[in-house]
Write an enzyme that holds these catalytic residues in place. Structure first.
Site, PDB file in Angstrom:
ATOM      1  N   CYS A   8     -21.865  44.984  38.363  1.00 24.62           N
ATOM      2  CA  CYS A   8     -22.337  46.126  39.145  1.00 24.62           C
ATOM      3  C   CYS A   8     -22.375  45.793  40.633  1.00 24.62           C
ATOM      4  O   CYS A   8     -22.046  46.619  41.481  1.00 24.62           O
ATOM      5  CB  CYS A   8     -23.714  46.567  38.668  1.00 24.62           C
ATOM      6  SG  CYS A   8     -24.946  45.266  38.779  1.00 24.62           S
ATOM      7  N   HIS A  24     -30.082  45.975  39.141  1.00 25.29           N
ATOM      8  CA  HIS A  24     -28.825  46.713  39.036  1.00 25.29           C
ATOM      9  C   HIS A  24     -28.435  47.282  40.408  1.00 25.29           C
ATOM     10  O   HIS A  24     -29.232  47.979  41.035  1.00 25.29           O
ATOM     11  CB  HIS A  24     -29.008  47.848  38.021  1.00 25.29           C
ATOM     12  CG  HIS A  24     -27.756  48.625  37.750  1.00 25.29           C
ATOM     13  ND1 HIS A  24     -26.560  48.032  37.433  1.00 25.29           N
ATOM     14  CD2 HIS A  24     -27.528  49.972  37.739  1.00 25.29           C
ATOM     15  CE1 HIS A  24     -25.644  48.972  37.244  1.00 25.29           C
ATOM     16  NE2 HIS A  24     -26.201  50.154  37.426  1.00 25.29           N
ATOM     17  N   ASN A  67     -23.188  55.383  40.040  1.00 25.16           N
ATOM     18  CA  ASN A  67     -23.310  54.258  39.125  1.00 25.16           C
ATOM     19  C   ASN A  67     -21.911  53.721  38.770  1.00 25.16           C
ATOM     20  O   ASN A  67     -20.901  54.287  39.194  1.00 25.16           O
ATOM     21  CB  ASN A  67     -24.052  54.718  37.861  1.00 25.16           C
ATOM     22  CG  ASN A  67     -24.771  53.579  37.179  1.00 25.16           C
ATOM     23  OD1 ASN A  67     -24.543  52.409  37.463  1.00 25.16           O
ATOM     24  ND2 ASN A  67     -25.660  53.907  36.260  1.00 25.16           N
TER      25      ASN A  67
END
Lengths: 104, 249
Positions: free
Chosen positions: B26, B164, B204
């Site tokens: 990520c 994240h 995302n």
């Protein structure tokens, strides 16, 4: 017990039916019946948690079935997160704050 | 700071939503998205940079086993840029391969990277005037998220445990919903009045089928899930016209 599916319908769907729909939607298959049973148990717990989040949330978010509904919280964190960030960023100069201006 | 801002509407900002699958990258996808967006804004030219280069050439060399956004920027600086996604495509397998950076032409580069102040107003101001930035959040609530604005508390989402990295693309406000007395008099359920909610728009890296077409929204103004902890961005500038200088005699 029975749980209401995400899609509106006349009758609440049984948990197993909801889980089957989840498997079809996200193309999930499990290696053995025992693994299937374990994932079904995790799925049920996650739906409970999603429902609880829905009740607690103060915004407009909707929580429910997602591609990660058959993972435990730990598995989810392990697969999709990176390691926890350190207390401060290494080797990056600190932020400039006005109070420090003028100091040597 | 304008009342709304959405860099998704900028023509040259890459629209692709990446999917990290089972690769813990990520941090690399957020950094790549940041560079692509800033490149699109500054140079008016859409690019897709190589995430795999960030994984293979990272100083820690641990591929899909996690990393940090600042490591990605350091890699870009060390390699004087990044190859294109097309030339150096994403594999997302567990083993880091030998760095292939020298085999490919760089398509985008950065001058520097900075960490912004941990203040949502300052972050909004920077976002509105420069472009998307990376943030690192506690992703706990995203496991069950489908749509809408997440309004977390420190109890439901610890802002100190961030794990994240995603790309902050903009901000806005939901429309306020007024109480509808007619509904109540007709015996219907009374709609709870809802004030407009300020939110962040975040991109995302779990594919376009997750959340709101790959994006999600979080409350703005309450440090939801630790969004202010690590706001980082690259600096992408057009080379300034070099002024000729001469040494004084």
């Amino acid at each position: 017990g029975s749980l209401r599916a995400q899609a509106p319908g006349p009758q609440p769907l049984e948990l197993k039916e909801v889980f089957t729909l989840f498997q079809i939607q996200y193309n999930r298959s499990y290696s053995s019946p025992s693994e299937h049973a374990r994932r079904l148990h995790i799925f049920a717990r996650n739906l409970d948690q999603a429902q609880q989040l829905q009740e607690e949330d103060l915004g407009t978010a909707k929580f429910g079935v997602t591609p990660f509904s058959d993972l435990t919280e730990e598995e989810f964190a392990q697969v999709y997160g990176h390691q926890e960030a350190p207390g401060r960023v290494p080797n990056v100069s600190s932020k400039v704050v006005p109070e420090e201006w003028g100091k040597s | 700071v304008p009342s709304t801002c959405d860099w998704r509407k900028w023509a040259e900002v890459t629209k692709t939503v990446r999917n990290q699958n089972n690769c813990k990258c990520c941090w690399a996808m957020a950094a790549a998205g940041n560079i692509e967006a800033l490149w699109g804004i500054k140079h008016r030219q859409s690019v897709e940079v190589s995430v795999q280069e960030l994984l293979d050439c990272n100083r820690c060399g641990n591929g899909c086993n996690g990393g940090f956004v600042w490591d990605a920027f350091i890699t870009v600086l060390n390699n004087s840029g990044l190859a294109s996604e097309k030339d150096y495509p994403f594999r997302g397998d567990d083993k880091a391969q030998k760095c292939q950076a020298k085999k490919h032409k760089n398509v985008a580069w950065i001058q520097d990277f900075i960490m912004l102040m941990d203040n949502e107003q300052a972050i909004a101001s920077h976002l509105a005037t420069h472009g998307p930035i990376t943030v690192t959040i506690n992703m706990k609530l995203l496991q069950h998220y489908q749509e809408g604005v997440i309004r977390a508390t420190p109890t439901t989402c610890n802002p100190n445990l961030v794990d994240h990295s995603v790309l902050l693309m903009g901000f806005g406000k939901t429309k306020s919903v007024a109480r509808m007395p007619a509904e109540a008099s007709q015996g219907g359920a009374l709609t709870r009045p809802r004030r407009s909610t300020p939110y962040w728009i975040l991109k995302n890296s779990w594919g376009p089928k997750w959340g709101e077409k790959g994006y999600f929204r979080m409350h703005r103004g309450s440090n939801a899930c630790g969004i202010t902890k690590y706001p980082l961005t690259a600096r992408v500038d057009k080379p300034a016209k070099q002024l000729s200088v001469s040494c004084p005699p």
